[in-house]
Design a protein around this motif. Sequence first.
Motif, PDB file in Angstrom:
ATOM      1  N   LEU A  39      -1.052  -2.064   0.652  1.00  0.00           N
ATOM      2  CA  LEU A  39      -1.783  -2.530  -0.528  1.00  0.00           C
ATOM      3  C   LEU A  39      -1.743  -4.051  -0.727  1.00  0.00           C
ATOM      4  CD1 LEU A  39      -1.154   0.285  -3.155  1.00  0.00           C
ATOM      5  CD2 LEU A  39      -3.294  -0.290  -2.000  1.00  0.00           C
ATOM      6  N   ARG A  43      -5.227  -6.218  -0.687  1.00  0.00           N
ATOM      7  CA  ARG A  43      -5.636  -7.095  -1.797  1.00  0.00           C
ATOM      8  C   ARG A  43      -5.899  -8.505  -1.299  1.00  0.00           C
ATOM      9  NH1 ARG A  43      -2.709  -7.882  -7.636  1.00  0.00           N
ATOM     10  NH2 ARG A  43      -4.429  -9.010  -8.566  1.00  0.00           N
ATOM     11  N   GLU A  44      -5.070  -8.986  -0.409  1.00  0.00           N
ATOM     12  CA  GLU A  44      -5.239 -10.345   0.123  1.00  0.00           C
ATOM     13  C   GLU A  44      -6.494 -10.456   0.974  1.00  0.00           C
ATOM     14  OE1 GLU A  44      -2.876 -13.100   3.298  1.00  0.00           O
ATOM     15  OE2 GLU A  44      -1.670 -12.050   1.791  1.00  0.00           O
ATOM     16  N   GLY A  48     -10.236  -7.805  -4.838  1.00  0.00           N
ATOM     17  CA  GLY A  48     -10.179  -6.684  -5.769  1.00  0.00           C
ATOM     18  C   GLY A  48      -8.959  -6.774  -6.650  1.00  0.00           C
ATOM     19  N   LEU A  50      -6.211  -4.797  -9.551  1.00  0.00           N
ATOM     20  CA  LEU A  50      -5.277  -3.677  -9.543  1.00  0.00           C
ATOM     21  C   LEU A  50      -6.005  -2.343  -9.637  1.00  0.00           C
ATOM     22  CD1 LEU A  50      -2.329  -2.784  -9.547  1.00  0.00           C
ATOM     23  CD2 LEU A  50      -2.327  -3.052 -12.033  1.00  0.00           C
ATOM     24  N   ASP A  52      -8.937  -1.614  -8.444  1.00  0.00           N
ATOM     25  CA  ASP A  52      -9.503  -1.311  -7.128  1.00  0.00           C
ATOM     26  C   ASP A  52      -8.441  -0.766  -6.182  1.00  0.00           C
ATOM     27  OD1 ASP A  52     -12.077  -2.199  -7.864  1.00  0.00           O
ATOM     28  OD2 ASP A  52     -11.509  -4.265  -7.433  1.00  0.00           O
ATOM     29  N   LEU A  53      -7.258  -1.328  -6.242  1.00  0.00           N
ATOM     30  CA  LEU A  53      -6.171  -0.839  -5.397  1.00  0.00           C
ATOM     31  C   LEU A  53      -5.759   0.574  -5.807  1.00  0.00           C
ATOM     32  CD1 LEU A  53      -3.983  -4.047  -5.080  1.00  0.00           C
ATOM     33  CD2 LEU A  53      -5.580  -3.097  -3.411  1.00  0.00           C
ATOM     34  N   ILE A 104     -13.741  -4.091  -0.516  1.00  0.00           N
ATOM     35  CA  ILE A 104     -12.937  -3.082  -1.199  1.00  0.00           C
ATOM     36  C   ILE A 104     -13.760  -1.859  -1.570  1.00  0.00           C
ATOM     37  CG2 ILE A 104     -13.215  -4.047  -3.521  1.00  0.00           C
ATOM     38  CD1 ILE A 104      -9.882  -2.797  -2.168  1.00  0.00           C
TER      39      ILE A 104
END
Length: 114
Positions: A39, A43-44, A48, A50, A52-53, A104
């Motif tokens: 995760l 994200r990096e 996106g 939180l 989206d994760l 994402i």
Amino acid sequence: MQAQDSGTKLRGPAVWALVLTGVASFMAALDNLVVTTALPAIREDLGGGLEDLEWTVNAYTLTFAVLLMFGAALGDRFGRRRLFIAGLAVFTGASAAAALSPGIDALIAARAVQ
């Protein structure tokens, strides 16, 4: 003696069914573990927030839970082996799509298909 021979014959397919379903369950658990571990990198690389994760993880789990009984009914109708192979092919293709996703949103969609 014949009963013992037929019992031995039946153990082979049962053992293979157990091994194959065990491997499939392991693949599903491993997939979730890998995504959860990745995760921060997701994200990096894809951006996106939180939310989206969270959807990246939950899209897989939600569709899996919702379609589980439907898949069982399809297996009864069309054959469990045939449906298992089709599901494995879809899972593999969706995994490739997830790995190649440019953003994402595409990742979330591929995870839902998985």
